[in-house]
Scaffold this motif. Structure first.
Motif, short mmCIF file in Angstrom:
data_model
loop_
_atom_site.label_atom_id
_atom_site.label_comp_id
_atom_site.label_asym_id
_atom_site.label_seq_id
_atom_site.Cartn_x
_atom_site.Cartn_y
_atom_site.Cartn_z
N SER A 133 0.86 -1.18 0.00
CA SER A 133 0.00 0.00 0.00
C SER A 133 0.89 1.23 0.00
O SER A 133 2.09 1.14 0.32
N LEU A 134 0.32 2.38 -0.30
CA LEU A 134 1.09 3.62 -0.27
C LEU A 134 1.63 3.88 1.14
O LEU A 134 2.78 4.31 1.30
N ASN A 135 0.83 3.61 2.16
CA ASN A 135 1.30 3.84 3.52
C ASN A 135 2.52 2.97 3.85
O ASN A 135 3.49 3.44 4.47
N GLU A 136 2.50 1.71 3.44
CA GLU A 136 3.65 0.85 3.70
C GLU A 136 4.85 1.28 2.87
O GLU A 136 6.00 1.18 3.32
N VAL A 137 4.62 1.75 1.65
CA VAL A 137 5.71 2.28 0.83
C VAL A 137 6.40 3.44 1.56
O VAL A 137 7.64 3.51 1.63
N LYS A 138 5.60 4.35 2.09
CA LYS A 138 6.18 5.49 2.82
C LYS A 138 6.94 5.03 4.05
O LYS A 138 8.02 5.55 4.36
N LEU A 139 6.40 4.04 4.76
CA LEU A 139 7.06 3.52 5.95
C LEU A 139 8.41 2.92 5.61
O LEU A 139 9.40 3.13 6.33
N CYS A 140 8.48 2.22 4.49
CA CYS A 140 9.75 1.63 4.05
C CYS A 140 10.78 2.72 3.76
O CYS A 140 11.93 2.64 4.20
N ASN A 141 10.36 3.73 3.02
CA ASN A 141 11.28 4.82 2.68
C ASN A 141 11.74 5.58 3.92
O ASN A 141 12.93 5.91 4.05
N GLU A 142 10.82 5.82 4.83
CA GLU A 142 11.14 6.64 6.01
C GLU A 142 11.90 5.86 7.08
O GLU A 142 12.87 6.39 7.66
N GLU A 143 11.47 4.64 7.38
CA GLU A 143 12.02 3.93 8.54
C GLU A 143 13.01 2.82 8.19
O GLU A 143 13.83 2.48 9.02
N MET A 144 12.93 2.24 6.98
CA MET A 144 13.97 1.31 6.54
C MET A 144 15.05 2.03 5.76
O MET A 144 16.16 1.53 5.59
N GLY A 145 14.72 3.23 5.27
CA GLY A 145 15.70 4.05 4.58
C GLY A 145 16.01 3.62 3.16
O GLY A 145 17.03 4.00 2.59
N GLU B 254 -2.71 7.38 -6.61
CA GLU B 254 -1.55 7.08 -5.77
C GLU B 254 -0.36 6.53 -6.56
O GLU B 254 0.76 6.52 -6.05
N PHE B 255 -0.59 6.06 -7.77
CA PHE B 255 0.43 5.26 -8.45
C PHE B 255 1.74 6.02 -8.65
O PHE B 255 2.83 5.45 -8.42
N ASP B 256 1.70 7.26 -9.09
CA ASP B 256 2.94 7.99 -9.36
C ASP B 256 3.80 8.11 -8.11
O ASP B 256 5.04 7.98 -8.18
N GLU B 257 3.18 8.35 -6.96
CA GLU B 257 3.96 8.45 -5.72
C GLU B 257 4.50 7.08 -5.32
O GLU B 257 5.65 6.96 -4.88
N ILE B 258 3.68 6.05 -5.48
CA ILE B 258 4.13 4.70 -5.15
C ILE B 258 5.35 4.32 -5.98
O ILE B 258 6.37 3.86 -5.45
N VAL B 259 5.27 4.50 -7.28
CA VAL B 259 6.35 4.05 -8.15
C VAL B 259 7.61 4.89 -7.96
O VAL B 259 8.74 4.39 -8.12
N SER B 260 7.45 6.13 -7.56
CA SER B 260 8.62 6.98 -7.31
C SER B 260 9.38 6.56 -6.06
O SER B 260 10.56 6.89 -5.91
#
Length: 371
Positions: A60-72, A86-92
């Motif tokens: 999901s987009l929320n999990e994508v953000k969590l990966c970028n923010e907290e897994m780095g 949501e797709f453009d933000e997800i794929v970016s």
């Protein structure tokens, strides 16, 4: 230990034990193991997790953000269906993007940058999952493309993904791979990676890790592909418990029910859905002669918020503790605030013996997720 009630408590030493085994498997087999957030997304523990694995999978987009923010790192992303908004933000924010269907692939592929690796989820049509509700591999499953519908591999597909196991052993994976190769083997020379999803419970006692390592290493070499696993349960398996307290004992007919300050409906829904009976730290899920039987009842007002008899050495009274074992994986991620029931706090038992309460929940958490 000074632990609030109710509270999920992660044992950091046990998590490290699991991570060390997972790291051993990935290094020995020459593969990559990443964390599946759907099974374990307790990001306060990610500083430890990142020492052993370098990536995570998001759905999901929320999990994508969590990966970028907290897994780095950017995520390996698979969604059952992507939302246009949501797709453009997800794929970016993704290093890998996997589509669940050919129609989704054709709809979004032109929006995928060339540096993002594209995959397709497929259905090998075999699984050892015995509960239909949790079985993704039926011929009519909504999850993945069947071989009948994949006459040729579309351009830009670099990987194939499947996820059909649940707390399974390596011999179940061996059967999956036989079916996978029978149905999709013709596509293997055209791809770069195979993501074998989750359900590989390599940290369970008795799991044949040597067989797993040999299986994965052989598959990787024979087919000249990168192999990715994304387990959730294996990371947090038997690493922590849910601490609760008895509030009341209700007796009607010949049945005693201990009401505790947690809820199966709100905090342990898999106990009702699967169904799954958790073990107790201080009680038994099997009858013991001379012990006292109690139905365990949650604090929500749903009539079905209970599990039938558990046995305790002494009669239960308000204030007694009930500790549900192994509640950190796939349970904590499903919690809700239905009925306004108090959400369990989250704590980590550190390796030095100190209890670090990393999160407490209150009225604002309940109110702000509504409108």
């Amino acid at each position: 230990m000074n632990i609030p009630s109710p509270c999920f408590v992660l044992d950091e030493a046990k998590l490290i034990r699991n991570l060390e085994l997972i790291d051993h498997v990935q290094k020995s087999a020459g593969i990559e193991i990443i964390l599946a957030f759907k099974g374990f997304s307790m990001w306060s523990a990610f500083p430890v997790v990142k020492k052993y694995v370098k990536g995570a999978t998001a759905s999901s987009l929320n999990e994508v953000k969590l990966c970028n923010e907290e897994m780095g790192v950017k995520s390996h992303t698979y969604c059952v269906a992507y939302d246009d908004a949501e797709f453009d933000e997800i794929v970016s924010k993704s290093s890998h993007i996997t589509f669940n269907s050919l129609s989704q692939y054709h709809r979004f592929i032109d929006q995928v940058p060339n540096d993002v690796s594209v995959g397709l989820r497929v259905n090998p049509e075999w699984s050892d999952v015995g509960t239909d509700l949790y079985n993704p591999s039926s011929p009519v499953s909504r999850l993945g493309v069947t071989a009948k519908n994949l006459t040729e591999l579309p351009d830009r597909i670099e990987g194939l993904h499947f996820h059909v196991l649940c707390e399974s052993d390596s011999y179940a994976l061996e059967n999956v791979l036989k079916n996978f190769k029978e149905r999709f083997g013709k596509s293997l020379p055209q791809i770069r990676w195979v993501n074998m999803g989750g359900g590989h419970l390599m940290t369970r006692k008795g799991y044949d890790t040597d067989h797993l390592i040999n299986l994965l290493s052989s598959f990787r070499k024979e087919n000249n592909v990168e192999v990715i696993l994304e387990p959730g349960s294996a990371f947090a398996w038997q690493t922590g418990d849910l601490y609760t307290t008895v509030l009341d004992v209700v007796e009607n007919g010949d049945k005693k029910t201990a009401i505790f300050d947690g809820s199966f409906t709100c905090h342990m829904p898999d106990c009702l859905e699967m169904p799954y009976r958790p073990k107790l730290e201080n009680g038994s899920d099997e009858e013991i002669a001379g012990w006292h039987a109690y139905r365990l009842g949650g604090v929500s007002c749903l009539a079905g918020d209970f599990l039938d008899d558990y046995w305790f050495e002494k009669p239960l009274q308000p204030g007694n503790s009930i500790i549900f074992k192994d509640m950190i994986h796939y349970t904590m991620v499903k919690t809700s605030t239905f009925n306004g029931v108090k959400h369990p706090s989250i704590a980590i038992l550190r390796t030095n013996g100190e209890v670090d309460v990393v999160r407490k929940f209150g009225y604002s958490d309940f109110k702000n997720r509504l409108s």
